[in-house]
Design a protein around this motif. Structure first.
Motif: not given
Lengths: 132, 252
Positions: B10-12, B48-53, B72-73, B82-88
């Motif tokens: 998880i990259i902030e 706002k986007e703050v991290a990706h996985i 995508p994540l 905080l909200a986490l979601f996946s587009e794939t």
């Protein structure tokens, strides 16, 4: 249940085998749920943007189901997929080949909130035997 | 900052300043309910986007938005939400380490509530106007709240998929986990079910996101999410999702 795919599908299968659209014919393949119980097949087909049942044509034989439905408007994408090209869709098409024979004359259909439900009674004869 | 667990990172990309945040998760599951709901919340609150996985066991996919390659994540933030979601779609192999990483990362942020938003496939969905939401939790005080808000509790049964693992890891980490699962079409994107889980979530966390716009965009969402839904349904089948329709044996 096997799903027969139309032969004139647009050639996009350079490295994939299944896409759910054919922009040359303006067709989308709908999502479907199929339930196979003892007496009938129940097929539900999700067709957003289809509003009227009069816009849906269902053709049955004893072992196939073909559906074609017109959308209430043309769905236009300016940049469709990685192709980045314009694409327009205005109907859904799908053909199923059923694994058992049905009775087309006793089949029923209803359409609600963009979902078409088909109930297709199986034709096979059933016998009840007594246990000795 | 990079947080890594079992090969999932998880990259902030921005410093995440939170104090006992609520983390909402929308992962690919029945009816794409969580993804649709969390995506709507992110837009509605202008998070706002703050991290990706990322992980080398994820599919080799990047998604372009407005010409920019994006993971995508992703994780979004607004204040203590905080909200986490996946587009794939996610392969069954990736679910275990991903769920573990999410729960351990949530624990490291002192998350006060990890919310899993999802769907329960029901065969008679076509006849349901407003899908019912079921709740579950590993914590008694959250189960009390579920009952207080008159949400039916999932008393018995199996849960299969990413939220099942997150529930298990939350028990291990002693992290408060709330599951909100709406009746849903099993294999169609279901914005109506997503609206129901948002309405239920509002009772626990006052996010004040209007679901009217979600219902109005229902056809557009159903059209655009078809491919993701089909891939997700294929993966859920591989995970043994059908076990959710079986009875547990313990009390037989």
């Amino acid at each position: 249940m096997s799903i027969e795919r139309r032969p004139n599908r647009e050639r996009t299968d350079f490295w994939i085998t299944e896409v759910m659209w054919d922009s040359t014919r303006g067709c989308l393949e709908p999502l479907t749920e199929v339930y196979d119980n003892e007496t009938e097949f129940i097929i539900r087909i999700d067709m957003p943007c289809v509003r009227r049942k009069s816009d849906i044509k269902v053709h049955l034989t004893e072992d196939t189901v073909s559906i074609e439905a017109q959308m209430n408007r043309v769905i236009q994408y300016e940049r469709w997929g990685t192709f980045q090209r314009e694409a327009k869709f205005f109907k859904y098409t799908k053909t199923f080949t059923l694994p058992a024979k049905i009775d087309p004359e006793s089949s029923k259909a209803r359409f609600k909130d963009g979902v078409l439900e088909l109930r297709l009674p199986k034709k096979e004869r059933r016998f009840t035997i007594s246990i000795e | 900052m990079v947080f890594s667990v079992e090969g999932v990172s998880i990259i902030e990309t921005t410093e995440i300043k939170v104090k006992n945040p609520v983390l909402m998760c929308g992962l690919p599951d029945v009816g794409l309910v969580g993804i649709i709901a969390v995506s709507h919340i992110i837009k509605g609150l202008e998070m706002k986007e703050v991290a990706h996985i990322d992980s080398d066991i994820f599919p080799p996919v990047v998604v372009f938005h407005q010409g920019i390659p994006t993971y995508p994540l992703r994780i979004y933030q607004k204040d203590d939400l905080l909200a986490l979601f996946s587009e794939t779609a996610l392969s069954p192999e990736s679910i275990y380490p991903l769920s573990k990483a999410i729960v351990e990362w949530a624990k490291s942020k002192n998350t006060s509530l990890l919310v899993s938003l999802g769907g329960i496939g029901v065969p008679n969905r076509i006849d349901i106007e407003v899908p019912k939401v079921y709740g579950a939790s590993n914590m008694q005080h959250i189960r009390d709240s579920i009952r207080k808000f008159e949400i039916p509790v999932m008393e018995e049964g199996f849960l299969v998929g990413p939220y099942a693992l997150m529930a298990k890891f939350s028990i291990h980490q002693n992290l408060p986990n709330l599951l909100l699962m709406a009746e849903s079409y099993p294999q169609y994107p279901d914005p109506g079910a997503a609206a129901s889980v948002i309405s239920a979530l509002n009772k626990f966390v006052p996010i004040n996101v209007d679901v009217k716009a979600l219902i109005e965009r229902s056809e557009e969402i159903r059209l655009n999410a078809r491919e993701l839904m089909r891939k997700t349904a294929e993966n859920l089948k591989k995970m043994g999702k059908s076990q959710e329709y079986e009875l547990p044996l313990m009390y037989v």
